[in-house]
Design a protein around this motif. Structure first.
Motif, PDB file in Angstrom:
ATOM      1  N   GLU A  62       0.825  -1.215   0.000  1.00  0.00           N
ATOM      2  CA  GLU A  62       0.000   0.000   0.000  1.00  0.00           C
ATOM      3  C   GLU A  62       0.856   1.261   0.000  1.00  0.00           C
ATOM      4  OE1 GLU A  62      -2.809   2.267  -0.563  1.00  0.00           O
ATOM      5  OE2 GLU A  62      -3.598   0.285  -0.008  1.00  0.00           O
ATOM      6  N   ARG A  63       0.484   2.235  -0.845  1.00  0.00           N
ATOM      7  CA  ARG A  63       1.232   3.480  -0.928  1.00  0.00           C
ATOM      8  C   ARG A  63       0.409   4.684  -0.487  1.00  0.00           C
ATOM      9  NH1 ARG A  63       3.115   3.718  -6.880  1.00  0.00           N
ATOM     10  NH2 ARG A  63       3.814   5.775  -6.207  1.00  0.00           N
ATOM     11  N   SER A  64      -0.882   4.482  -0.207  1.00  0.00           N
ATOM     12  CA  SER A  64      -1.714   5.593   0.251  1.00  0.00           C
ATOM     13  C   SER A  64      -1.279   6.041   1.642  1.00  0.00           C
ATOM     14  CB  SER A  64      -3.185   5.169   0.284  1.00  0.00           C
ATOM     15  OG  SER A  64      -3.639   4.834  -1.005  1.00  0.00           O
ATOM     16  N   ARG A  65      -1.712   7.232   2.026  1.00  0.00           N
ATOM     17  CA  ARG A  65      -1.306   7.794   3.311  1.00  0.00           C
ATOM     18  C   ARG A  65      -1.983   7.053   4.462  1.00  0.00           C
ATOM     19  NH1 ARG A  65       1.342  11.915   5.362  1.00  0.00           N
ATOM     20  NH2 ARG A  65       0.722  12.827   7.372  1.00  0.00           N
ATOM     21  N   PRO A  66      -1.201   6.485   5.404  1.00  0.00           N
ATOM     22  CA  PRO A  66      -1.804   5.795   6.544  1.00  0.00           C
ATOM     23  C   PRO A  66      -2.257   6.797   7.608  1.00  0.00           C
ATOM     24  CG  PRO A  66       0.582   5.697   6.711  1.00  0.00           C
ATOM     25  CD  PRO A  66       0.278   6.401   5.423  1.00  0.00           C
ATOM     26  N   ILE A  67      -3.457   6.601   8.096  1.00  0.00           N
ATOM     27  CA  ILE A  67      -3.997   7.459   9.166  1.00  0.00           C
ATOM     28  C   ILE A  67      -4.470   6.538  10.290  1.00  0.00           C
ATOM     29  CG2 ILE A  67      -5.603   9.263   9.807  1.00  0.00           C
ATOM     30  CD1 ILE A  67      -3.897  10.308   7.655  1.00  0.00           C
ATOM     31  N   GLN A  68      -3.566   6.189  11.199  1.00  0.00           N
ATOM     32  CA  GLN A  68      -3.990   5.395  12.360  1.00  0.00           C
ATOM     33  C   GLN A  68      -4.732   6.336  13.297  1.00  0.00           C
ATOM     34  OE1 GLN A  68      -2.026   1.899  14.378  1.00  0.00           O
ATOM     35  NE2 GLN A  68      -1.330   3.532  15.712  1.00  0.00           N
ATOM     36  N   THR A  69      -5.989   6.058  13.509  1.00  0.00           N
ATOM     37  CA  THR A  69      -6.899   6.985  14.174  1.00  0.00           C
ATOM     38  C   THR A  69      -7.265   6.488  15.560  1.00  0.00           C
ATOM     39  OG1 THR A  69      -7.801   7.484  11.978  1.00  0.00           O
ATOM     40  CG2 THR A  69      -9.076   8.207  13.885  1.00  0.00           C
ATOM     41  N   LEU A  70      -7.008   7.319  16.563  1.00  0.00           N
ATOM     42  CA  LEU A  70      -7.368   7.004  17.945  1.00  0.00           C
ATOM     43  C   LEU A  70      -8.601   7.805  18.312  1.00  0.00           C
ATOM     44  CD1 LEU A  70      -4.330   6.161  17.694  1.00  0.00           C
ATOM     45  CD2 LEU A  70      -4.141   6.629  20.148  1.00  0.00           C
ATOM     46  N   ALA A 151      -4.693  17.782  16.959  1.00  0.00           N
ATOM     47  CA  ALA A 151      -3.502  17.732  16.103  1.00  0.00           C
ATOM     48  C   ALA A 151      -2.249  17.768  16.973  1.00  0.00           C
ATOM     49  CB  ALA A 151      -3.498  18.903  15.134  1.00  0.00           C
ATOM     50  N   PRO A 152      -1.427  16.704  16.983  1.00  0.00           N
ATOM     51  CA  PRO A 152      -0.211  16.681  17.811  1.00  0.00           C
ATOM     52  C   PRO A 152       0.862  17.642  17.287  1.00  0.00           C
ATOM     53  CG  PRO A 152      -0.895  14.459  17.168  1.00  0.00           C
ATOM     54  CD  PRO A 152      -1.651  15.428  16.316  1.00  0.00           C
ATOM     55  N   GLY A 153       1.896  17.821  18.116  1.00  0.00           N
ATOM     56  CA  GLY A 153       3.056  18.588  17.698  1.00  0.00           C
ATOM     57  C   GLY A 153       3.888  17.801  16.692  1.00  0.00           C
ATOM     58  N   VAL A 154       4.966  18.429  16.197  1.00  0.00           N
ATOM     59  CA  VAL A 154       5.808  17.793  15.184  1.00  0.00           C
ATOM     60  C   VAL A 154       6.297  16.434  15.676  1.00  0.00           C
ATOM     61  CG1 VAL A 154       8.007  17.937  13.957  1.00  0.00           C
ATOM     62  CG2 VAL A 154       6.537  19.950  14.122  1.00  0.00           C
ATOM     63  N   GLY A 155       6.001  15.393  14.923  1.00  0.00           N
ATOM     64  CA  GLY A 155       6.421  14.050  15.284  1.00  0.00           C
ATOM     65  C   GLY A 155       5.629  13.431  16.412  1.00  0.00           C
ATOM     66  N   GLY A 156       4.592  14.131  16.902  1.00  0.00           N
ATOM     67  CA  GLY A 156       3.827  13.634  18.046  1.00  0.00           C
ATOM     68  C   GLY A 156       2.985  12.423  17.697  1.00  0.00           C
ATOM     69  N   PRO A 157       2.876  11.466  18.621  1.00  0.00           N
ATOM     70  CA  PRO A 157       2.081  10.258  18.362  1.00  0.00           C
ATOM     71  C   PRO A 157       0.590  10.525  18.484  1.00  0.00           C
ATOM     72  CG  PRO A 157       2.920  10.205  20.595  1.00  0.00           C
ATOM     73  CD  PRO A 157       3.521  11.427  19.950  1.00  0.00           C
ATOM     74  N   GLY A 158      -0.201   9.600  17.956  1.00  0.00           N
ATOM     75  CA  GLY A 158      -1.646   9.747  18.047  1.00  0.00           C
ATOM     76  C   GLY A 158      -2.150   9.724  19.474  1.00  0.00           C
ATOM     77  N   HIS A 159      -1.385   9.082  20.387  1.00  0.00           N
ATOM     78  CA  HIS A 159      -1.839   9.019  21.783  1.00  0.00           C
ATOM     79  C   HIS A 159      -1.401  10.238  22.578  1.00  0.00           C
ATOM     80  CE1 HIS A 159       2.081   8.174  23.699  1.00  0.00           C
ATOM     81  NE2 HIS A 159       2.346   7.399  22.653  1.00  0.00           N
ATOM     82  N   GLU A 160      -0.796  11.235  21.928  1.00  0.00           N
ATOM     83  CA  GLU A 160      -0.347  12.431  22.656  1.00  0.00           C
ATOM     84  C   GLU A 160      -1.440  13.018  23.557  1.00  0.00           C
ATOM     85  OE1 GLU A 160       2.147  15.596  20.649  1.00  0.00           O
ATOM     86  OE2 GLU A 160       0.324  16.761  21.031  1.00  0.00           O
ATOM     87  N   PRO A 161      -2.694  13.089  23.103  1.00  0.00           N
ATOM     88  CA  PRO A 161      -3.741  13.650  23.965  1.00  0.00           C
ATOM     89  C   PRO A 161      -4.487  12.614  24.784  1.00  0.00           C
ATOM     90  CG  PRO A 161      -4.636  13.361  21.797  1.00  0.00           C
ATOM     91  CD  PRO A 161      -3.217  12.848  21.739  1.00  0.00           C
ATOM     92  N   ALA A 162      -3.875  11.482  25.108  1.00  0.00           N
ATOM     93  CA  ALA A 162      -4.606  10.408  25.791  1.00  0.00           C
ATOM     94  C   ALA A 162      -5.265  10.897  27.080  1.00  0.00           C
ATOM     95  CB  ALA A 162      -3.673   9.239  26.087  1.00  0.00           C
ATOM     96  N   ASP A 163      -4.521  11.623  27.912  1.00  0.00           N
ATOM     97  CA  ASP A 163      -5.093  12.088  29.186  1.00  0.00           C
ATOM     98  C   ASP A 163      -6.185  13.118  28.951  1.00  0.00           C
ATOM     99  OD1 ASP A 163      -3.323  10.673  31.167  1.00  0.00           O
ATOM    100  OD2 ASP A 163      -1.781  11.738  30.041  1.00  0.00           O
TER     101      ASP A 163
END
Length: 512
Positions: A62-70, A151-163
């Protein structure tokens, strides 16, 4: 699109779980919290080229953009809560959904070692094993809830806003986030392409939110930290579905933010920032201070809050959790976490006030921080109410015309253009606008008014006079139509349509 199944893809961290009221002593709201991770692709964009930008090898699969969504959401009660380590493990599949369970386990082990190197083995184990509020894939609670795209910061993971995500979900919000991936590699480059990349991720998540039965898409906010706290403003400029903005120490890059039309930012905006830098610190860092988008946005209700104990990284609980003892200077960890607590509280009350129209939320925002229980000297807030009157842009002009009447177009345009010189309507736009009105039942007179306004603004434009003649002919005003067609012909003798209409209508007019 497929759900990430922890039972087959993830290996649990082995440590003793312990109850916790929430990071920074956040207290849960009245609702239980569910959490799910959805792996999906944005097929409208490519992420990998034919050659991998990191390895240099030919790309397979797959070459499409991956969007792992939390997604954090209000849920029905019941089930075993996840541990914080479950969130950390989602990083393994941020951009590669096809990893085997063994590969995921190996990356999880590497992540654990990195955390242990920062915190020590025992503190790392305790953090990863912390019992959270969310239950994985819990049944959604009944009802509709406002949506917050994070929207996370640069390089931030999807779980950045978990809390923060759990906290808001427990109070009746759906929070959706994905990793801040670059355009073609894992790390985003902070440039114009980086802005566009994350902004389009936000738009993709907004479209995904529409598929959630719980989502109230009439009440949508965007939030973000650092770079994400800037790109969400770009999204709000272009997407009218967004009703509120939250920036957690959002990046202020004049080179980027000057591209935003401040007159298109009209939704309430909460900007919470770190303690201000000194003049010498700004000078050493080469920070330009001659432009601030926050000062240019005049038609939005803006609240700018300062949390004095906090530095830039403290607005991400994912980063603050990993802070080593030596990181804290004049403020202790307890004081910084307390400031984070109040940051989350202000975000909640702001969203309550703007999305839920909650009177208690509005009253909370109207009071001084100390009156809300914030410790003295911890925070300050400035409120800049939105400027009254029509917004000087196309949408504001149209709304004002609907209220005052299209016959007032010339004077209203002069007023708005005087307030915003960048607001200019071309002859082409006015002509198309007039025909759009003409095609709508009952708007013929408004179309005539629009074409008349166009001839006033562009008196030498033959096409606008021709269009005005057609509208006048449509309502049976032959004399006015002939006058307009003749004016068009005087300006452009090659106008075949005007010549044909005059030849047909002038004898009719003369016989009356």
């Amino acid at each position: 699109m497929r759900l990430l199944l922890s039972a087959t893809l993830l290996v649990a961290f082995t440590a003793t779980a312990h109850a916790d009221p929430g990071f920074a002593n956040l207290q849960p709201g009245p609702l239980a919290v569910g959490w799910k991770t959805v792996q999906q692709y944005d097929a409208s964009r490519t992420y990998r080229g034919t050659i991998d930008a990191v390895t240099g090898k030919a790309v397979q699969g797959e070459r499409s953009r991956p969007i792992q969504t939390l997604v954090w959401y209000p849920a029905r009660k019941g089930g075993e809560p996840v541990r914080y380590g479950d969130y950390v493990r989602t990083e393994a599949t941020d951009e590669a959904f096809e990893l085997t369970p063994a590969q995921v386990a190996a990356q999880a082990a590497t992540a654990r070692k990195e955390i242990e190197a920062r915190l020590g083995a025992a503190p790392a184990a305790a953090m990863l094993a912390q019992r959270m509020w969310a239950v994985r894939d819990a049944a959604p609670a009944a009802g509709k809830y406002p949506v917050v795209i994070y929207a996370p910061g640069v390089g931030g993971p999807g779980h950045e806003p978990a809390d923060l995500g759990e906290y808001l979900a427990s109070h009746g919000y759906i929070v959706i986030a994905s990793r801040n991936l670059g355009a073609r590699t894992r790390m985003l480059v902070p440039d114009s392409e980086g802005v566009d990349t994350q902004m389009r991720d936000i738009q993709f998540l907004l479209s995904y939110a529409r598929s959630l039965p719980q989502a109230d898409m009439t009440q949508v906010a965007v939030a973000g930290w650092s770079w994400g706290g800037m790109t969400n403003v770009f999204a709000a400029e272009r997407d009218s579905r967004i009703r509120a903005l939250v920036s957690l120490d959002g990046t202020r890059e004049p080179e980027q933010t000057r591209r935003i039309d401040p007159h298109r930012i009209t939704v309430p905006w909460l900007y919470i920032q770190r303690r201000p830098s000194t003049v010498s610190e700004l000078s050493k860092a080469g920070v330009e201070t001659s432009f601030s988008l926050l000062n240019e946005v005049a038609y939005a209700d803006v609240r700018q809050m300062v949390m004095y104990p906090m530095r830039h990284g403290d607005f991400s609980s994912a980063a603050l959790r990993l802070a080593q003892p030596g990181y804290f200077q004049e403020y202790s960890r307890a004081e910084v976490e307390q400031a984070y607590h109040w940051t989350a509280r202000y975000v909640l009350e702001f969203l309550n006030a703007t999305l839920k129209n909650d009177a208690a939320g509005r009253a909370f925002l109207a009071r001084a921080p100390i009156e809300n229980g914030v410790p003295r000297h911890m925070a300050s807030i400035q409120h800049a109410p939105a400027r009254p009157g029509p917004v000087p842009n196309r949408e504001g002009f149209a709304a004002a015309l609907a209220q005052r009447g299209f016959g007032k177009a010339a004077e209203l345009y002069a007023e708005l253009h005087g307030r915003n010189k960048a607001f200019v309507l071309t002859d082409y736009e006015i002509n198309n606008w007039g025909y759009a009105l003409l095609r709508q039942a009952g708007n013929v007179q408004d179309a005539i008014a629009m074409f008349t306004f166009g001839t006033t603004l562009y008196p030498d434009n033959a096409n606008l006079y021709d269009s005005l003649g057609e509208a006048q002919e449509y309502v049976g005003d032959t004399a006015a139509a002939v006058t307009s067609y003749r004016r068009s012909l005087a300006l452009d003798p090659s106008n075949v349509n005007a010549a044909t209409r005059v030849a047909k209508l002038a004898p009719v007019q003369a016989s009356r």
